[in-house]
Design a protein around this motif. Structure first.
Motif, PDB file in Angstrom:
ATOM      1  N   HIS A  38       0.833  -1.216   0.000  1.00 50.11           N
ATOM      2  CA  HIS A  38       0.000   0.000   0.000  1.00 50.11           C
ATOM      3  C   HIS A  38       0.867   1.265   0.000  1.00 50.11           C
ATOM      4  O   HIS A  38       0.585   2.216  -0.717  1.00 50.11           O
ATOM      5  CB  HIS A  38      -0.905  -0.055   1.242  1.00 50.11           C
ATOM      6  CG  HIS A  38      -1.574   1.212   1.627  1.00 50.11           C
ATOM      7  ND1 HIS A  38      -2.825   1.551   1.170  1.00 50.11           N
ATOM      8  CD2 HIS A  38      -1.191   2.210   2.450  1.00 50.11           C
ATOM      9  CE1 HIS A  38      -3.167   2.713   1.704  1.00 50.11           C
ATOM     10  NE2 HIS A  38      -2.198   3.123   2.490  1.00 50.11           N
ATOM     11  N   VAL A  41       2.943   1.259  -3.725  1.00 51.55           N
ATOM     12  CA  VAL A  41       2.346   1.037  -5.032  1.00 51.55           C
ATOM     13  C   VAL A  41       2.399   2.316  -5.868  1.00 51.55           C
ATOM     14  O   VAL A  41       2.209   3.418  -5.349  1.00 51.55           O
ATOM     15  CB  VAL A  41       0.899   0.505  -4.912  1.00 51.55           C
ATOM     16  CG1 VAL A  41      -0.039   1.528  -4.295  1.00 51.55           C
ATOM     17  CG2 VAL A  41       0.382   0.032  -6.265  1.00 51.55           C
ATOM     18  N   ARG A  45      -3.131   2.688 -11.923  1.00 52.24           N
ATOM     19  CA  ARG A  45      -4.237   2.243 -11.061  1.00 52.24           C
ATOM     20  C   ARG A  45      -3.896   2.454  -9.588  1.00 52.24           C
ATOM     21  O   ARG A  45      -4.472   1.809  -8.717  1.00 52.24           O
ATOM     22  CB  ARG A  45      -4.552   0.771 -11.332  1.00 52.24           C
ATOM     23  CG  ARG A  45      -5.119   0.562 -12.725  1.00 52.24           C
ATOM     24  CD  ARG A  45      -5.429  -0.873 -12.993  1.00 52.24           C
ATOM     25  NE  ARG A  45      -4.176  -1.618 -13.011  1.00 52.24           N
ATOM     26  CZ  ARG A  45      -4.081  -2.916 -12.815  1.00 52.24           C
ATOM     27  NH1 ARG A  45      -5.133  -3.635 -12.578  1.00 52.24           N
ATOM     28  NH2 ARG A  45      -2.916  -3.531 -12.859  1.00 52.24           N
ATOM     29  N   PHE A  46      -2.983   3.375  -9.325  1.00 51.14           N
ATOM     30  CA  PHE A  46      -2.523   3.617  -7.953  1.00 51.14           C
ATOM     31  C   PHE A  46      -3.686   3.737  -6.976  1.00 51.14           C
ATOM     32  O   PHE A  46      -3.741   3.033  -5.972  1.00 51.14           O
ATOM     33  CB  PHE A  46      -1.658   4.881  -7.877  1.00 51.14           C
ATOM     34  CG  PHE A  46      -1.511   5.406  -6.480  1.00 51.14           C
ATOM     35  CD1 PHE A  46      -0.605   4.830  -5.605  1.00 51.14           C
ATOM     36  CD2 PHE A  46      -2.311   6.446  -6.011  1.00 51.14           C
ATOM     37  CE1 PHE A  46      -0.480   5.277  -4.300  1.00 51.14           C
ATOM     38  CE2 PHE A  46      -2.196   6.896  -4.706  1.00 51.14           C
ATOM     39  CZ  PHE A  46      -1.271   6.316  -3.852  1.00 51.14           C
ATOM     40  N   VAL A  49      -5.924   0.503  -6.398  1.00 47.79           N
ATOM     41  CA  VAL A  49      -5.161  -0.562  -5.734  1.00 47.79           C
ATOM     42  C   VAL A  49      -4.808  -0.142  -4.312  1.00 47.79           C
ATOM     43  O   VAL A  49      -4.917  -0.933  -3.371  1.00 47.79           O
ATOM     44  CB  VAL A  49      -3.906  -0.936  -6.554  1.00 47.79           C
ATOM     45  CG1 VAL A  49      -3.025  -1.920  -5.802  1.00 47.79           C
ATOM     46  CG2 VAL A  49      -4.310  -1.514  -7.906  1.00 47.79           C
ATOM     47  N   HIS A  50      -4.410   1.110  -4.150  1.00 56.57           N
ATOM     48  CA  HIS A  50      -4.056   1.652  -2.831  1.00 56.57           C
ATOM     49  C   HIS A  50      -5.226   1.482  -1.850  1.00 56.57           C
ATOM     50  O   HIS A  50      -5.045   1.006  -0.724  1.00 56.57           O
ATOM     51  CB  HIS A  50      -3.692   3.131  -3.019  1.00 56.57           C
ATOM     52  CG  HIS A  50      -3.248   3.838  -1.798  1.00 56.57           C
ATOM     53  ND1 HIS A  50      -1.973   3.751  -1.303  1.00 56.57           N
ATOM     54  CD2 HIS A  50      -3.906   4.701  -0.988  1.00 56.57           C
ATOM     55  CE1 HIS A  50      -1.859   4.519  -0.227  1.00 56.57           C
ATOM     56  NE2 HIS A  50      -3.021   5.104  -0.008  1.00 56.57           N
ATOM     57  N   LYS A 100       5.115  -1.489  -9.028  1.00 53.69           N
ATOM     58  CA  LYS A 100       4.131  -1.160 -10.071  1.00 53.69           C
ATOM     59  C   LYS A 100       2.781  -1.755  -9.702  1.00 53.69           C
ATOM     60  O   LYS A 100       2.720  -2.843  -9.125  1.00 53.69           O
ATOM     61  CB  LYS A 100       4.585  -1.701 -11.427  1.00 53.69           C
ATOM     62  CG  LYS A 100       5.830  -1.060 -11.988  1.00 53.69           C
ATOM     63  CD  LYS A 100       5.580   0.319 -12.546  1.00 53.69           C
ATOM     64  CE  LYS A 100       4.682   0.238 -13.757  1.00 53.69           C
ATOM     65  NZ  LYS A 100       4.159   1.500 -14.198  1.00 53.69           N
ATOM     66  N   ASP A 101       1.717  -1.060 -10.055  1.00 53.37           N
ATOM     67  CA  ASP A 101       0.375  -1.496  -9.672  1.00 53.37           C
ATOM     68  C   ASP A 101       0.081  -2.937 -10.090  1.00 53.37           C
ATOM     69  O   ASP A 101      -0.466  -3.715  -9.309  1.00 53.37           O
ATOM     70  CB  ASP A 101      -0.694  -0.536 -10.169  1.00 53.37           C
ATOM     71  CG  ASP A 101      -0.605  -0.218 -11.654  1.00 53.37           C
ATOM     72  OD1 ASP A 101       0.206  -0.838 -12.389  1.00 53.37           O
ATOM     73  OD2 ASP A 101      -1.371   0.664 -12.101  1.00 53.37           O
ATOM     74  N   GLU A 102       0.495  -3.327 -11.282  1.00 49.73           N
ATOM     75  CA  GLU A 102       0.229  -4.702 -11.725  1.00 49.73           C
ATOM     76  C   GLU A 102       1.021  -5.720 -10.903  1.00 49.73           C
ATOM     77  O   GLU A 102       0.535  -6.811 -10.608  1.00 49.73           O
ATOM     78  CB  GLU A 102       0.520  -4.865 -13.215  1.00 49.73           C
ATOM     79  CG  GLU A 102       1.962  -4.578 -13.568  1.00 49.73           C
ATOM     80  CD  GLU A 102       2.160  -4.141 -15.005  1.00 49.73           C
ATOM     81  OE1 GLU A 102       3.266  -4.349 -15.520  1.00 49.73           O
ATOM     82  OE2 GLU A 102       1.221  -3.586 -15.601  1.00 49.73           O
ATOM     83  N   GLU A 154      -8.570  -7.381 -11.084  1.00 46.06           N
ATOM     84  CA  GLU A 154      -7.773  -6.198 -11.431  1.00 46.06           C
ATOM     85  C   GLU A 154      -6.858  -6.467 -12.620  1.00 46.06           C
ATOM     86  O   GLU A 154      -6.541  -5.566 -13.376  1.00 46.06           O
ATOM     87  CB  GLU A 154      -6.902  -5.775 -10.249  1.00 46.06           C
ATOM     88  CG  GLU A 154      -7.616  -5.014  -9.181  1.00 46.06           C
ATOM     89  CD  GLU A 154      -7.835  -3.559  -9.503  1.00 46.06           C
ATOM     90  OE1 GLU A 154      -7.136  -2.988 -10.369  1.00 46.06           O
ATOM     91  OE2 GLU A 154      -8.745  -2.982  -8.894  1.00 46.06           O
TER      92      GLU A 154
END
Length: 156
Positions: A38, A41, A45-46, A49-50, A100-102, A154
């Motif tokens: 958290h 990230v 899509r920060f 996802v955060h 990275k978000d992914e 996601e």
């Protein structure tokens, strides 16, 4: 020494106690891993996802308290110390630095998968000796599986 006398036999208490102590370790580590990801990230899509990571943290913390209190109620001392968690968790290491978000999503899917697998084993192990503890484990496993589903979606 136990200050609480359990109604479970010694053998059943060992089985259920091990399941609850293991669940506590995995939940504490899951909360820590989700918080670490958290904080680090990044990517397009920060925000989503955060925020989703905080939901996992909240779930892990809520259920860790429930599991620890269930253990205490049957005379098993809960152990959520850092050294215990580090030595016994099923979750792999989280990469250092920005994620990275992914990759964050993949990290959480793997962490949730590891914990869910062990929770399902605990559900099976506790059914006969203590359906009350099994019910706690069933409820938390359902919540973790919901998070796993949402994180997998996601990256679909």
């Amino acid at each position: 020494m136990s200050v609480v006398k359990s109604s479970l036999s010694d053998a059943d208490l060992k089985t259920v106690g091990d399941a609850l102590k293991g669940a506590l370790v995995d939940l504490v580590d899951l909360g820590l891993v989700a918080k670490q990801v958290h904080w680090n990230v990044v990517g397009p899509r920060f925000r989503s996802v955060h925020l989703q990571l905080d939901e996992v943290v909240d779930t892990a913390r809520l259920h860790s308290d429930t599991v620890a209190e269930r253990a205490s109620a049957i005379g098993v001392a809960p152990d959520g110390r850092a050294a215990t968690v580090a030595a016994r968790s099923a979750i792999g290491a989280v990469p250092e630095g920005w994620i990275k978000d992914e990759d964050a999503v993949r990290t959480l899917v793997a962490a949730l998968g590891a914990v869910i697998g062990r929770m399902r084993e605990r559900v099976a192990a506790t059914g006969e000796p203590d359906p009350v503890s099994q019910d706690v484990l069933i409820g938390l496993t359902a919540d973790l599986e919901k998070h796993a589903w949402m994180f997998q979606a996601e990256n679909a």
